[in-house]
Design a protein around this motif. Structure first.
Motif, PDB file in Angstrom:
ATOM      1  N   ALA A 186      -1.403 -30.365  19.485  1.00  0.00           N
ATOM      2  CA  ALA A 186      -0.226 -29.519  19.230  1.00  0.00           C
ATOM      3  C   ALA A 186       0.347 -29.778  17.845  1.00  0.00           C
ATOM      4  CB  ALA A 186       0.835 -29.784  20.295  1.00  0.00           C
ATOM      5  N   THR A 219      -2.197 -28.669  14.954  1.00  0.00           N
ATOM      6  CA  THR A 219      -2.373 -27.214  14.945  1.00  0.00           C
ATOM      7  C   THR A 219      -1.130 -26.548  14.350  1.00  0.00           C
ATOM      8  OG1 THR A 219      -3.860 -27.218  16.856  1.00  0.00           O
ATOM      9  CG2 THR A 219      -2.714 -25.162  16.384  1.00  0.00           C
ATOM     10  N   ALA A 259      -0.056 -24.351  19.590  1.00  0.00           N
ATOM     11  CA  ALA A 259       0.647 -25.638  19.632  1.00  0.00           C
ATOM     12  C   ALA A 259       1.610 -25.708  20.816  1.00  0.00           C
ATOM     13  CB  ALA A 259       1.403 -25.859  18.329  1.00  0.00           C
TER      14      ALA A 259
END
Length: 439
Positions: A58, A61, A334
């Protein structure tokens, strides 16, 4: 939002970015199921590995979306995450999992320095156009192969290595349904075709027993793997990262991981760029520097999080095909990975069979680059051929690129055209040769 992510400028819409982000996430969500058990085998508590996998993916990204503004998602890379438990932590000279993460962390720092020095970009610029296109084509076949293998449509065979799976099995039936849906929806030009095919196949898989309904809906967080390289090894007073200096043999793993990250990323970025309209006709990626910088930092972050090396995911091509053109799609990915940290059992409902169709269609679309390879000249055609063949056949983007680089240099030598090869191509080919010799 529109001005920050340049949505209209790139001929996209918020809706396209949302669909593209969700498609990318569903295509790569398998990492949430695959990575934690591998890291658990290395000695990391399962819940800590799950937390690290989800939050690491997460975070990096989102950084890629905000810094590079390209639809390229990241997560723990397949390959290195298997080497960590079965070679580094369980091999003849086994090390503690914290030391393994320190190796990943150091590799990330080294590759980040190479990017900031401009070396990584310079290597990409030194690659002939035909080879750039060949890398994307090979990855297309690789993506399709991943989908077929994961769904059971292609299985291992003692006599022929590969064979057709049992077409009567529920997993294969769902995979065939997902391919049919993805192709038909593409033909009808339905918006979000790949995403719809994944959802429909997941629903069809419920009565067939392929889609596993969760027995629980949430999971807790465990941050015990965070800052792994700087944790003290149990039973000693030594910080994990110090062991790299005390055990020089670990530098071989740093080199191996560096080669994998360096060239896997190169191939994946080119592949996503061609589908996301940010590569030119020669395969040159626009604004490549921030993409490579974030990816390099992600490798180090993976070691810090305790999630293995975090890198760009080739499944991002699915999102690009679905319409993603900006970093907004990354924010969607994310958010979903953060949700995964709490709702991993729910995300686990999406099977490899359900995503098979999307990956096969993406592979098909990526083969269009075949027309851009100069097949009339052997110095370009043969290296392109071995690259395209080598990536899926060895299950490694790095290996395929290595075959292409080495063969290109060798052919140029025997043609008496060695001076036409750029210096960095010689350096890269030599590095690949060392990697293959060292195994």
């Amino acid at each position: 939002m529109n001005s920050f992510f340049k949505i209209a400028e790139r001929n996209s819409t918020v809706g396209n970015e949302l669909v593209g982000g969700l498609t990318t996430f569903l295509a790569m969500a398998y990492i949430v199921a695959v990575n934690p058990p591998l890291l658990e085998a290395a000695g990391i508590p399962y819940q800590a590995a799950l937390t690290a996998t989800c939050l690491g993916a997460a975070a990096m990204t989102a950084v890629m979306g905000l810094v590079a503004n390209r639809p390229i998602a990241l997560a723990s890379g397949m390959g290195i995450n298997a080497i960590i438990p079965f070679t580094l932590c369980m091999g003849e000279h086994a090390v503690d999992w914290r030391v393994a993460m320190a190796v990943v962390f150091v590799e990330g720092i080294v590759i980040l320095v190479l990017v900031l020095c401009g070396l990584r970009t310079a290597v990409m610029d030194a690659i002939p156009a035909s080879l750039r296109h060949a890398i994307a084509i090979g990855i297309g076949l690789f993506v399709a192969f991943i989908g077929l293998q994961g769904s059971g449509l292609v299985v291992s065979n003692e006599s022929t290595l590969l064979a057709l799976g049992d077409v009567h099995s529920p997993t294969v039936l769902v995979a065939l349904f997902s391919i049919l849906c993805a192709v038909v929806l593409q033909v009808l030009r339905v918006k979000g075709a790949l995403l719809i095919s994944i959802v429909l196949a997941t629903l069809v898989g419920i009565p067939l027993g392929v889609t596993s309904l969760p027995t629980q809906w949430s999971a807790g967080l465990d941050f015990s793997a965070f800052a792994a390289p700087f944790q003290t090894i149990p039973g000693t007073d030594t910080m994990a990262i110090v062991q790299i200096a005390l055990q020089p043999a670990l530098l071989l793993f740093v080199f191996s991981f560096l080669m994998s990250d360096f060239f896997d990323t190169m191939g994946t970025v080119v592949a996503v760029a061609e589908q996301g309209d940010f590569a030119d006709k020669d395969g040159n990626v626009k604004d490549i520097q921030p993409i490579l910088t974030v990816d390099s930092a992600a490798a180090a972050a993976g070691g810090f999080f305790g999630a293995s090396s975090i890198t760009v995911f080739v499944e991002s091509t699915a999102g690009a095909v679905a319409g993603a053109r900006t970093g907004l799609s990354n924010i969607v990915v994310a958010i979903l990975f953060v949700a995964c940290a709490f709702l991993a059992p729910v995300i686990g409902m999406v099977s490899a069979s359900a995503t098979c169709g999307a990956l096969v269609v993406v592979g098909y679309l990526m083969l269009s680059g075949v027309a851009n390879v100069d097949w009339s000249k052997i110095e370009f055609a043969f290296p392109a051929f071995v690259t395209i063949l080598g990536i899926p056949m060895t299950y490694s983007i790095t290996n395929g690129i290595g075959f292409g680089f080495i063969s290109y240099c060798v052919i140029k030598v025997f043609q008496g055209k060695a001076r036409e090869v750029r210096p960095l191509m010689w350096v890269a080919a030599a590095a690949f040769l060392v990697m293959f010799i060292l195994g």
